[in-house]
Design a protein around this motif. Sequence first.
Motif, PDB file in Angstrom:
ATOM      1  N   TYR A 158      42.296 -11.570  14.153  1.00 27.79           N
ATOM      2  CA  TYR A 158      41.980 -12.068  12.813  1.00 27.79           C
ATOM      3  C   TYR A 158      43.074 -13.021  12.329  1.00 27.79           C
ATOM      4  N   GLU A 159      44.337 -12.626  12.543  1.00 25.21           N
ATOM      5  CA  GLU A 159      45.460 -13.421  12.032  1.00 25.21           C
ATOM      6  C   GLU A 159      45.515 -14.789  12.712  1.00 25.21           C
ATOM      7  N   GLN A 291      42.262   1.104  11.484  1.00 21.97           N
ATOM      8  CA  GLN A 291      41.321   0.293  12.268  1.00 21.97           C
ATOM      9  C   GLN A 291      42.039  -0.597  13.260  1.00 21.97           C
TER      10      GLN A 291
HETATM   11  C1  LIG Z   1      36.352  -6.559   0.570  1.00 26.63           C
HETATM   12  C2  LIG Z   1      36.949  -5.597   1.572  1.00 26.63           C
HETATM   13  C3  LIG Z   1      37.362  -4.350   1.155  1.00 26.63           C
HETATM   14  C4  LIG Z   1      37.898  -3.441   2.090  1.00 26.63           C
HETATM   15  N1  LIG Z   1      38.277  -2.202   1.663  1.00 26.63           N
HETATM   16  C5  LIG Z   1      38.762  -1.321   2.560  1.00 26.63           C
HETATM   17  C6  LIG Z   1      39.176  -0.013   2.143  1.00 26.63           C
HETATM   18  O1  LIG Z   1      39.104   0.348   0.975  1.00 26.63           O
HETATM   19  N2  LIG Z   1      39.648   0.847   3.104  1.00 26.63           N
HETATM   20  C7  LIG Z   1      39.735   0.481   4.430  1.00 26.63           C
HETATM   21  O2  LIG Z   1      40.182   1.282   5.253  1.00 26.63           O
HETATM   22  N3  LIG Z   1      39.349  -0.757   4.845  1.00 26.63           N
HETATM   23  C8  LIG Z   1      38.889  -1.664   3.953  1.00 26.63           C
HETATM   24  N4  LIG Z   1      38.524  -2.910   4.375  1.00 26.63           N
HETATM   25  C9  LIG Z   1      38.694  -3.253   5.803  1.00 26.63           C
HETATM   26  C10 LIG Z   1      40.156  -3.627   6.083  1.00 26.63           C
HETATM   27  O3  LIG Z   1      40.541  -4.771   5.369  1.00 26.63           O
HETATM   28  C11 LIG Z   1      40.364  -3.880   7.586  1.00 26.63           C
HETATM   29  O4  LIG Z   1      39.981  -2.737   8.285  1.00 26.63           O
HETATM   30  C12 LIG Z   1      41.824  -4.163   7.871  1.00 26.63           C
HETATM   31  O5  LIG Z   1      42.229  -5.388   7.309  1.00 26.63           O
HETATM   32  C13 LIG Z   1      42.023  -4.135   9.382  1.00 26.63           C
HETATM   33  O6  LIG Z   1      43.282  -4.675   9.707  1.00 26.63           O
HETATM   34  P1  LIG Z   1      44.054  -4.186  11.025  1.00 26.63           P
HETATM   35  O7  LIG Z   1      45.115  -5.167  11.334  1.00 26.63           O
HETATM   36  O8  LIG Z   1      44.475  -2.783  10.850  1.00 26.63           O
HETATM   37  O9  LIG Z   1      42.964  -4.167  12.137  1.00 26.63           O
HETATM   38  P2  LIG Z   1      42.544  -5.299  13.150  1.00 26.63           P
HETATM   39  O10 LIG Z   1      42.289  -4.656  14.458  1.00 26.63           O
HETATM   40  O11 LIG Z   1      43.488  -6.472  13.093  1.00 26.63           O
HETATM   41  O12 LIG Z   1      41.186  -5.792  12.499  1.00 26.63           O
HETATM   42  C14 LIG Z   1      40.001  -5.041  12.512  1.00 26.63           C
HETATM   43  C15 LIG Z   1      38.948  -5.877  11.782  1.00 26.63           C
HETATM   44  O13 LIG Z   1      39.303  -5.937  10.383  1.00 26.63           O
HETATM   45  C16 LIG Z   1      39.083  -7.261   9.858  1.00 26.63           C
HETATM   46  N5  LIG Z   1      40.356  -7.788   9.342  1.00 26.63           N
HETATM   47  C17 LIG Z   1      41.561  -7.736   9.943  1.00 26.63           C
HETATM   48  N6  LIG Z   1      42.495  -8.288   9.165  1.00 26.63           N
HETATM   49  C18 LIG Z   1      41.874  -8.719   8.065  1.00 26.63           C
HETATM   50  C19 LIG Z   1      42.305  -9.404   6.894  1.00 26.63           C
HETATM   51  N7  LIG Z   1      43.581  -9.749   6.709  1.00 26.63           N
HETATM   52  N8  LIG Z   1      41.376  -9.713   5.946  1.00 26.63           N
HETATM   53  C20 LIG Z   1      40.081  -9.392   6.118  1.00 26.63           C
HETATM   54  N9  LIG Z   1      39.611  -8.707   7.195  1.00 26.63           N
HETATM   55  C21 LIG Z   1      40.498  -8.401   8.157  1.00 26.63           C
HETATM   56  C22 LIG Z   1      38.554  -8.099  10.988  1.00 26.63           C
HETATM   57  O14 LIG Z   1      37.136  -8.157  10.868  1.00 26.63           O
HETATM   58  C23 LIG Z   1      38.917  -7.366  12.225  1.00 26.63           C
HETATM   59  O15 LIG Z   1      37.978  -7.554  13.239  1.00 26.63           O
HETATM   60  C24 LIG Z   1      38.011  -3.811   3.453  1.00 26.63           C
HETATM   61  C25 LIG Z   1      37.616  -5.094   3.858  1.00 26.63           C
HETATM   62  C26 LIG Z   1      37.100  -5.974   2.939  1.00 26.63           C
HETATM   63  C27 LIG Z   1      36.668  -7.330   3.402  1.00 26.63           C
END
Ligand SMILES: Cc1cc2nc3c(=O)[nH]c(=O)nc-3n(C[C@H](O)[C@H](O)[C@H](O)COP(=O)(O)OP(=O)(O)OC[C@H]3O[C@@H](n4cnc5c(N)ncnc54)[C@H](O)[C@@H]3O)c2cc1C
Length: 442
Positions: A158-159, A291
């Motif tokens: 994603y980054e 995640q």
């Molecule tokens: C509007 C919204 C609200 C959310 N609320 C929650 C919540 O309350 N609790 C919760 O556990 N999760 C929530 N999420 C999901 C959460 O943002 C992602 O799981 C998290 O950013 C994953 O990052 P990671 O580096 O741990 O995982 P990674 O393995 O890097 O990413 C897993 C997936 O998360 C998404 N993601 C990663 N980084 C980002 C980012 N900076 N911005 C947007 N999406 C990203 C991508 O789709 C990616 O495929 C929400 C997402 C959105 C869009």
Amino acid sequence: MPVRPGNRPARVGARGVLAVIIAGAVVVIALWWHSTPGVHGLGGWLTGAGEILGLLCGYGVVVLVALMSRLPPLERGLGADKLARWHAMGGRYVVSLVVAHGLLIVWGYAVTAHASVVSESATLLTQYPDVLMATVAGFLLLGIGIVSMRAARRRVRYETWYYLHLYTYLAIALAFSHQFADGASFVTNLTARFWWSAMYLAVLVLVLWYRVAVPLRSFGRHRLEVLGVKEEAPGVISIYIGGRRLDELAAEPGQFFRWRFLTRSLWWSSHPFSLSAAPGSDRLRITVKNQGDHSQALARLQPGTRVFAEGPYGAFTPGDSGRDVVLLAGGVGITPLRAIFATLPGHVTLIYRASSERDIVFRDELDAIAAARGATVHYLVGSRAEIGGDPLSPRVLRSLVPGLDQQEAYVCGPAGMTSAAVRALRAAGVPAQHIHFESFEF
Ligand SMILES: Cc1cc2nc3c(=O)[nH]c(=O)nc-3n(C[C@H](O)[C@H](O)[C@H](O)COP(=O)(O)OP(=O)(O)OC[C@H]3O[C@@H](n4cnc5c(N)ncnc54)[C@H](O)[C@@H]3O)c2cc1C
């Protein structure tokens, strides 16, 4: 203590936004019409079409950036996930227009000059002002478009995708000057140049204001910091965040912030997480499922860690429709619904789908809220095989929620569960305009 949101920004509807975008495109075509005395021969038609597409590209990139400017009426009216979908769809159109613009201009000039396409391309690149820079910009946009395609996007972090995406600003800057230097609509028309520049400047100011200045001001004003971290379930933690004058944020249950935790390894990336409890005047809570690397690292946050938060964002906030409400949560999608459940007036039914008992988050809190407000909670736990069928089928939903078709529904969960639940609600007779959902994916 929960606070009532004060200065909520105005909302604009999707139709209104679309009407403004289309009206802008019509004005752009009128600009070409006004500056084109006549079109002659095949070369003229090709060049004219190329010019129109070029103008639409110049306008389109401004619209795309405006959609991502975090303008509060857009964020509150359309919601960040819809804005991201529109931006992605618009991006595909703009990249296609850029390619078509380049091809038509080269072809049109070649036909008019009775030259080959190759030699005319060389002439354009070497003798027309700023065309070389614009060509580099076009290839940059094309590359970013390819990386953003679904299949490619799944393969990059994603980054990586996010930081590559920032090169669109460079592409826009590189392409800007060739519009005035070569575009027939601008070469001699100073008024058109003025308004075109004003449009670009206005969007630049919006981006700098809402994406940089407002979050910086908020950082200084609210002084957010981690108060503590609590484990809620295996791989799920809540983070308590304290700060000053948080009521001024006007955050609502159902909304999210983009959080940047200022530790040595986490400061450089911001991630969206919803409020999992109604916002208080001095504390906020988010709940995070592990995640990936970032969400996993949050479990090790220390009290006192400073937090930079952008928001509140999101349109997943219940209005006062007067109807009964059903909330449908799947997995970690419970977070915004937990906040809504505690604060929404009227009769509310919460349906919470989880794959195992261990995965249920906030069970005690949800039961306590239900008892206090006389609401109903149904936990649908286990695999389909264990439950003996689809737990979210229209028949099951109707049996759990009497009068379902008259109710307002809010759905949040993994993408597959969310779309299946929305389909089931429609099949159970809930009108589309009464179904609201939040996607945790942009
Ligand atoms: C509007 C919204 C609200 C959310 N609320 C929650 C919540 O309350 N609790 C919760 O556990 N999760 C929530 N999420 C999901 C959460 O943002 C992602 O799981 C998290 O950013 C994953 O990052 P990671 O580096 O741990 O995982 P990674 O393995 O890097 O990413 C897993 C997936 O998360 C998404 N993601 C990663 N980084 C980002 C980012 N900076 N911005 C947007 N999406 C990203 C991508 O789709 C990616 O495929 C929400 C997402 C959105 C869009």
